[in-house]
Design a protein around this motif. Structure first.
Motif, PDB file in Angstrom:
ATOM      1  N   CYS A 116       0.820  -1.216   0.000  1.00 42.97           N
ATOM      2  CA  CYS A 116       0.000   0.000   0.000  1.00 42.97           C
ATOM      3  C   CYS A 116       0.851   1.263   0.000  1.00 42.97           C
ATOM      4  O   CYS A 116       2.063   1.206   0.190  1.00 42.97           O
ATOM      5  N   GLU A 117       0.197   2.380  -0.238  1.00 40.83           N
ATOM      6  CA  GLU A 117       0.848   3.685  -0.150  1.00 40.83           C
ATOM      7  C   GLU A 117       0.131   4.456   0.961  1.00 40.83           C
ATOM      8  O   GLU A 117      -1.093   4.579   0.951  1.00 40.83           O
ATOM      9  N   THR A 118       0.912   4.960   1.909  1.00 40.01           N
ATOM     10  CA  THR A 118       0.327   5.667   3.044  1.00 40.01           C
ATOM     11  C   THR A 118       0.576   7.156   2.877  1.00 40.01           C
ATOM     12  O   THR A 118       1.705   7.572   2.640  1.00 40.01           O
ATOM     13  N   VAL A 142       3.021   1.036 -14.925  1.00 39.37           N
ATOM     14  CA  VAL A 142       3.864   2.208 -15.191  1.00 39.37           C
ATOM     15  C   VAL A 142       3.293   3.393 -14.435  1.00 39.37           C
ATOM     16  O   VAL A 142       2.126   3.408 -14.058  1.00 39.37           O
ATOM     17  N   LYS A 143       4.150   4.372 -14.204  1.00 41.13           N
ATOM     18  CA  LYS A 143       3.673   5.587 -13.559  1.00 41.13           C
ATOM     19  C   LYS A 143       3.652   6.710 -14.589  1.00 41.13           C
ATOM     20  O   LYS A 143       4.552   6.793 -15.428  1.00 41.13           O
ATOM     21  N   VAL A 144       2.657   7.540 -14.514  1.00 45.40           N
ATOM     22  CA  VAL A 144       2.578   8.682 -15.424  1.00 45.40           C
ATOM     23  C   VAL A 144       2.500   9.932 -14.568  1.00 45.40           C
ATOM     24  O   VAL A 144       1.599  10.074 -13.737  1.00 45.40           O
ATOM     25  N   ASP A 163      12.546   8.006   2.396  1.00 44.74           N
ATOM     26  CA  ASP A 163      11.959   6.674   2.201  1.00 44.74           C
ATOM     27  C   ASP A 163      12.738   5.864   1.172  1.00 44.74           C
ATOM     28  O   ASP A 163      12.385   4.732   0.888  1.00 44.74           O
ATOM     29  N   ARG A 164      13.776   6.465   0.597  1.00 49.08           N
ATOM     30  CA  ARG A 164      14.520   5.777  -0.461  1.00 49.08           C
ATOM     31  C   ARG A 164      15.893   5.342   0.019  1.00 49.08           C
ATOM     32  O   ARG A 164      16.521   6.056   0.799  1.00 49.08           O
ATOM     33  N   THR A 165      16.362   4.209  -0.518  1.00 51.12           N
ATOM     34  CA  THR A 165      17.742   3.833  -0.255  1.00 51.12           C
ATOM     35  C   THR A 165      18.498   3.960  -1.567  1.00 51.12           C
ATOM     36  O   THR A 165      17.910   4.224  -2.610  1.00 51.12           O
TER      37      THR A 165
END
Ligand code: AMP
Length: 639
Positions: free
Chosen positions: A376-378, A499-501, A617-619
């Motif tokens: 999920c995305e919070t 994909v993300k747009v 939130d990224r590594t």
């Protein structure tokens, strides 16, 4: 196993940039490694002492390392630091100083792989009074017994800065080469040394010429070796019993090899632990990998998405009809439950259950199953206006370890579930996306503004898709996701199943690998930051320096003061005003243009780069790849 053997391997790995050579060296080493220490060796080869999913951190700074080196050599901290400034790498400093100290003494003590791992692991576990001294003692104890070469790599391992260029792909292939039968066509037997070596013209073992003739090779008599003849992939059974695989033709040999590698990669994506994968392989062969399955409580790598230029391009990749969803601007969470126990993991596989008691309670209320792994995305919600907050406002909730209840009130969050990997003991990875969504619809009873399913439509119409895209943006989302309805869930992969747009020019997520101390009134701040992207293997490639977009003071956005504070403990090398830092801090960067440039190791440079925000939130594994930069560069020139 003596650590010196591993140190010698590191040295060899460091001296070649060729992936095939590295893989061969690793596989020969792994073949000889005893099962009892295999997992330790595998972690050490990755420059770690815990598997990647384990959230324990070593947390030993360069400053402490100066003290540990000083303690084990009897040389003053100042002298060690001077040398560090000159050489720029603390591993080399330790090698140099320990070499001098021990020139005339005999090495009587043996440092074992087990001792190195055990001592370094303890660093992550010590707490309470006298922690610093105890940590220094653990490291200096290792260094005191170490030979110079060992010291170099112990220091680098403790500082989590090994730099031998062994990426996940190289290690995976080396494990396959070491523990599975050799496939003729992928490997050839050297006529001189009789070793089975990869299919390149010169033997990687003895350097003599190799004749790469598949037909001749399969007709050879391989005396004393057990051979499995393969006509189709399903013939691959009981591989543990065989030394060699001979396929009916060269093409099948390649297919068999790719199949084996994919099986290994899949097992790794489920466990994020090559130690577990290698041991299963030794014990039970390829069939053993099938036993590796999803277990709630153990995070898996999430599926990643490619970029699409626009909606039309998106449909071309994922097909029609497609599922379109809001792309929420929050942070990804894996929701796990087994009975009464619930876990929340970030995409960095960190356990953040304690930070989100609100999410735990929503799960209990809204999800009917008691056994699942969901994706999920919070997002954060502004308690005053009820509007969704951009990511940087909620990033504090991920890090916060105290006053949690206060944070829950100040920054409430909403959970948008968009995928299911396991439900009620059933592994759903190979179930089509539209079925996974149906399962989600059955088990999730949404609670307004707290937990629900990602907003979704299914359509083939570009017009409808554009309307949905506009709606998504007007509500504060980053864009939309477009997903193939029949796709499986592939952990850890950026396949085109979704994909993300996004609107406007792409921003890049880059990691900071270095910086420069400022001048004048900025002398106590790091002021210019070196940025890097990664290649498929995880090697970092520089793309430029940035100083713009960073604020003078810590008001809104990213400030010099804040960056200095978080980067200072990560310094691992310094020369003059320039420092090298552990690649941990990821920033989102916009730019005017991408140019070709010989000045940076990526071969590209960003014009007018500007820091937009920190991506906590990224590594380093999630950053923009060189492939993506290359594509963006090409696109620019098309326009
Ligand atoms: P990016 O962060 O640009 O690579 O975009 C992919 C990320 O978007 C995922 O890793 C998720 O964290 C996030 N995301 C937001 N909404 C969704 C959604 N509906 N489906 C999948 N990912 C989503």
């Amino acid at each position: 196993m003596d650590y010196i053997k591993l140190a010698e391997l590191y040295e060899k790995l460091e001296s070649t940039t060729k992936r095939l050579e590295k893989t061969y060296l690793l596989s020969k080493f792994l073949e000889k490694t005893k099962k009892e220490v295999l997992d330790y060796v595998i972690y050490l080869l990755q420059g770690r002492v815990f598997p990647p999913w384990d959230e324990r951190v070593i947390g030993f700074s360069s400053q402490l390392m100066l003290r540990a080196i000083s303690k084990s050599t009897g040389i003053s901290i100042r002298k060690v630091e001077d040398l560090w400034r000159r050489i720029g790498d603390l591993g080399n400093v330790a090698e140099n100083l320990i070499g001098k100290k021990k020139q005339s003494t005999l090495f009587t003590k043996h440092v074992t792989v087990k001792k190195v791992v055990d001592n370094i692991r303890k660093l992550a576990e010590i707490t309470g009074v006298g922690t610093v001294d105890k940590k220094i003692s653990l490291v200096s104890e290792l260094l005191t017994s170490a030979k110079p070469l060992e010291a170099k790599f112990i220091v680098r391992t403790v500082l989590e800065d090994l730099r031998t260029g062994v990426g996940e792909g190289t290690l995976r292939d080396a494990i396959a080469w070491a523990f599975l039968p050799k496939i003729i066509g992928i490997f050839y037997q050297c006529n001189e040394c009789k070793e089975f070596v990869p299919a390149v013209k010169k033997c990687l073992n003895c350097n003599s010429q190799i004749e790469l003739n598949f037909k001749k090779e399969v007709e050879k008599k391989f005396k004393g070796l057990k051979i499995l003849k393969v006509k189709k992939i399903s013939d691959l059974k009981n591989l543990k019993k065989y030394d060699l695989i001979i396929c009916k033709d060269e093409r099948l040999a390649r297919d068999v090899y790719n199949y084996i590698i994919e099986e290994l990669q899949h097992a790794y994506d489920l466990t994020t632990d090559f130690g577990v994968v290698a041991i299963k392989l030794i014990e039970k062969g390829l069939e053993g990998l099938k036993e590796i399955s999803l277990v709630p409580g153990k995070p898996i790598k999430v599926m990643l998405y490619q970029k699409a230029e626009d909606i039309k391009d998106g449909f071309e990749t994922v097909g029609k009809p497609a599922a379109l969803e809001f792309k929420y601007d929050g942070f990804r969470l894996e929701l796990h439950r087994k009975g009464e126990k619930i876990w929340l993991f970030t995409r960095r596989l960190e356990d953040v259950t304690k930070q989100f008691p609100d999410v735990v309670s929503y799960i209990k209320k809204a999800i009917k199953s008691k056994d699942f792994i969901l994706d999920c995305e919070t997002i954060g919600i502004d308690p005053k206006t009820g509007r969704w907050l951009p990511f940087q406002n909620i990033s504090q909730r991920i890090k916060r370890k105290y006053d949690i209840q206060k944070m829950v009130k100040e920054i409430p969050v909403m959970v948008n579930i968009f995928d299911a990997m396991e439900v009620d003991g059933k592994n759903l990875l190979n179930v089509p996306f539209k079925e996974r969504r149906k399962i989600l619809e059955k088990i999730v009873k949404p609670i307004k503004d707290k937990i629900g399913l990602a907003e979704q439509i299914i359509t083939s119409s570009e017009k409808e898709a554009k309307k949905f895209f506009q709606k998504a943006l007007s509500l504060g989302n980053e864009g939309i996701m477009m997903k193939n309805l029949n796709a499986i869930y592939k952990p850890g992969s950026r396949v085109g199943y979704g994909v993300k747009v996004k609107p406007v020019l792409e921003s890049l997520d880059l990691v900071i690998t270095g910086a420069e101390w400022g001048r004048g009134k900025r002398a106590t701040w790091l002021s210019s930051f070196v940025l890097a992207c990664r290649d498929e293997e995880g090697n970092l490639l520089e793309v430029g320096k940035v100083g713009t977009g960073i604020k003078e003071k810590a008001e809104e956005g990213v400030s010099f003061e804040q960056l200095t504070k978080i980067l200072k403990p990560l310094i691992i090398g310094q020369k003059g005003r320039e420092v090298r830092v552990k690649p941990e801090i990821v920033v989102e960067v916009t730019y005017g243009e991408i140019q070709k440039s010989p000045s940076y190791s990526s071969g590209y440079a960003l014009r007018f780069p500007r820091v937009v925000r920190l991506r906590t939130d990224r590594t380093v594994n999630d950053i923009t790849t060189i492939g993506e930069i290359r594509n963006l560069y090409k696109k620019q020139h098309k326009k």
